[in-house]
Design an enzyme around this catalytic site. Structure first.
Site, PDB file in Angstrom:
ATOM      1  N   ASP A  79       0.676  -1.490  -0.082  1.00  0.00           N
ATOM      2  CA  ASP A  79      -0.158   0.314   0.033  1.00  0.00           C
ATOM      3  C   ASP A  79       0.922   1.447  -0.030  1.00  0.00           C
ATOM      4  O   ASP A  79       0.828   2.436  -0.508  1.00  0.00           O
ATOM      5  CB  ASP A  79      -1.504   0.210   1.468  1.00  0.00           C
ATOM      6  CG  ASP A  79      -2.306  -0.721   1.514  1.00  0.00           C
ATOM      7  OD1 ASP A  79      -2.891  -0.999   0.123  1.00  0.00           O
ATOM      8  OD2 ASP A  79      -2.103  -2.038   1.969  1.00  0.00           O
ATOM      9  N   SER A  80       1.586   1.407   0.636  1.00  0.00           N
ATOM     10  CA  SER A  80       2.872   2.423   1.219  1.00  0.00           C
ATOM     11  C   SER A  80       3.044   2.649  -0.412  1.00  0.00           C
ATOM     12  O   SER A  80       3.519   4.738  -1.036  1.00  0.00           O
ATOM     13  CB  SER A  80       4.029   2.358   2.270  1.00  0.00           C
ATOM     14  OG  SER A  80       3.665   1.729   3.340  1.00  0.00           O
TER      15      SER A  80
END
Lengths: 406, 406
Positions: free
Chosen positions: A180-181
């Site tokens: 996600d990051s």
């Protein structure tokens, strides 16, 4: 409580307004980075409950510590996108925004009446960034996904493991939703590249979690294509340079040592008071050290186990061997370099008191690290955005609130 | 061979010129992303040897496969910055560039006569992005660093491990230099934010590897600050949601299963032909499943070990349970979704023939994925840049080449 303190020298994205229709991690992480750099981020959440990530992890009185960071510097408004009035308000917000970042399930925004054409009609030249699991096209476009699946399909999870045959334990997660990051960072890049773009196709971006992970896999894919070699995990090592690994310390920590040139290895042997090892044919040069890496690492570990982490750290630093302790949260919090650069700082949070935040990255002068406000409450900025920005009167807003529209 | 094919619809960063004075991974990865998005990247390398990363990993005839990707879409020129004539040419390049990305050892560019003031004198409003290990200020600014140290100090390496007490093996590296890639993505953000900026301090950015890693650590730091809790590694699990892990398959692979809601867990039990497990008090709800996670995972692993990865994948997908195989390079290369979206594509490389490349991220329409050229030879674009752009005549260039300036 969102009184913004002026930042000396200004922030690079001051004057940029970004709308977030996101939840969980990827899109909200992207807007955190944009907000940290000075953008005015308006985050749209469902009334009452808000983004579920507000409750994730350790909390006090229902306020998660992570949210203090994840939501910081943003304006949080509520909006029920299932209501007609809610969608009308979204049209107004779109018309006033330079960019939109969203990570609803693919197609959901379109089904609400906001496909790209409509968005660009409401706000010509808007930059639109869609974040999804598999991307917006292709046979799997509609499938739900999340960070761990992005890691698994992108090739990162397979390699986050020990050398085959070492253990039956599964590959590890890196402790955070790194898929996600990484996708979030690409979403920031998409927004900023889109704003600069003069190309006809330069303003609608498609960021997939799986692809964001794959994009950082270095030689893994081209080496397979060219030689048929499947890259295998190598634990804490770099398989082509020895010694490079984390070694156990007497006090239960780890110290990372990268003494893989012949010169550095010779110095390490002296620091270990084992100078004879440097001339041992088993370890004399890097190819030899790589062949005999198990025995070599056992020698080094026998030494590191007799000393605590801080003592090892200073001995290795004195000898100028690339090395570091493997930091826990406690080590990070007390690190002098991080604190000097305000990469670790206490931030006032009206819900939690002082909260320990990481500073913003990249740094544009030390003042750019000042956090303006901690992650706000659900709907905290409804009045500011709906009345001050869109021009609704207070009665109207109160009625929308009673009707569950905001 | 760098004949650029025109991209239908254009690329977002067409018209942007970026100078890279970098080596290894972080800065060159940043410029790969910028070049993928259409920027004209001019990479400056030492004559003859070039960037050492050109030789890293598997190679054929001295040409590393990774370089085909890492150097793609860039113009590669040589320049000896230790010579006076070399520095004069660098002045000319700076004067014609919109942005500079560098990751020399901190202070080295300044010692060569190019501090920020001088750079901004040569090119007013240039965006300058410095990438370093610890950042440009603070007590450790001058210390050399590399990706693994960024991971160790940023907190990622400590968490890339099994639950304490499970094994004596060290925490793992994720198989790539992820600290460098994350710092590289932030460097892209720095360049693009700087270009947009109207703030006086908005054009010189400082990206530290250690800080780039720390910035993605979610609740790790604020939870420690607020409660004193040091986040511990949890192996392949998410410690607050069970079952979520990679499970072994009959053919020696792994399948990731995330069936951590009560409804999904009930479906999983049916797929496993163990419906009674869903009502077992040990596993009935998420808190119970987290308490008894060892036993629960053993039950699931006993099932997954009897089936091969592809069979498990289709059974789980049919039941709509969030899941995926844990992909190796071979799985990535044959994946239909990646291939459909040109996230996996064969690229002509004059040195290596066809090379398997990942596509660019973010995607701005399918045509944006077209790779213009593979990683060039050392100095391949000397003539184009020094003669066509700077206006040197061929004799002059030949003389510079004989003298070791380029």
């Amino acid at each position: 409580m969102s009184a913004s303190k002026p930042i000396a020298g200004g922030l690079p994205l001051e004057g940029l307004r970004v709308l977030e229709i996101g939840h969980y991690i990827a899109a909200p992480f992207a807007t955190r980075v944009l907000a940290d750099l000075g953008a005015e981020v308006i985050k749209v959440e469902p009334p009452v409950s808000g983004d579920p990530v507000r409750q994730w992890g350790l909390a006090r009185d229902g306020h998660a510590y992570w949210w203090s960071v994840h939501g910081r510097n943003k304006k949080c408004v509520t909006l029920n996108l299932k209501s007609k009035e809610g969608r009308a308000l979204l049209e107004e917000l779109v018309a006033r925004s330079d960019a939109l970042v969203e990570n609803l399930r693919p197609g959901q925004l379109r089904r609400l009446g906001f496909d790209d054409d409509r968005l660009l009609e409401l706000r010509p030249n808007m930059v639109i960034c869609h974040v999804s699991g598999y991307g917006l096209t292709g046979p799997l476009a509609d499938r739900a996904c999340f960070g761990a699946i992005g890691e698994a399909l992108g090739g990162l999870r397979y390699l986050s493991n020990h050398t085959p045959g070492t253990t039956d334990l599964p590959p590890v997660r890196v402790g955070v939703s790194i898929g996600d990051s990484i996708a979030g960072l690409y979403a920031v890049i998409a927004v900023l590249a889109g704003l600069w773009s003069r190309a006809p196709h330069g303003r609608v971006a498609d960021v997939a979690l799986t692809e964001a992970v794959l994009s950082i896999m270095e030689g893994v894919l081209p080496e397979y294509g060219g030689t048929g070699t499947v890259r295998e995990p190598s634990g804490g090592r770099i398989s082509t340079a020895a010694p490079t690994n984390a070694f156990p310390t007497a006090d239960g920590g780890w110290v990372l040592i990268a003494a893989n040139s012949d010169a550095l290895f010779r110095i390490l042997c002296k620091v270990m008071e084992r100078p004879e090892l440097a001339d041992d044919p088993q370890y004399r040069d890097n190819p030899a050290r790589c062949r005999n890496v198990d025995a070599l690492e056992a020698e080094i570990a026998a030494w590191t186990r007799r000393h605590d982490a801080k003592s090892l750290e200073s001995r290795l630093a004195e000898a100028d061997i690339p090395s570091s302790r493997v930091y826990t949260a406690a080590d990070i919090a007390e690190d002098l370099q991080f604190n000097t650069r305000k990469m670790v700082q206490w931030v006032d949070d009206p819900r939690l008191g002082k909260v320990l935040h990481p500073g913003s990255v990249p740094m544009f002068g030390a003042s750019s690290r000042q956090v303006r406000w901690a992650g706000p409450d659900v709907g905290e900025h409804n009045r500011e955005v709906y009345c001050d920005l869109l021009g609704l009167d207070e009665d109207h807003l109160n009625r929308l609130s009673s009707n569950g529209v905001v």
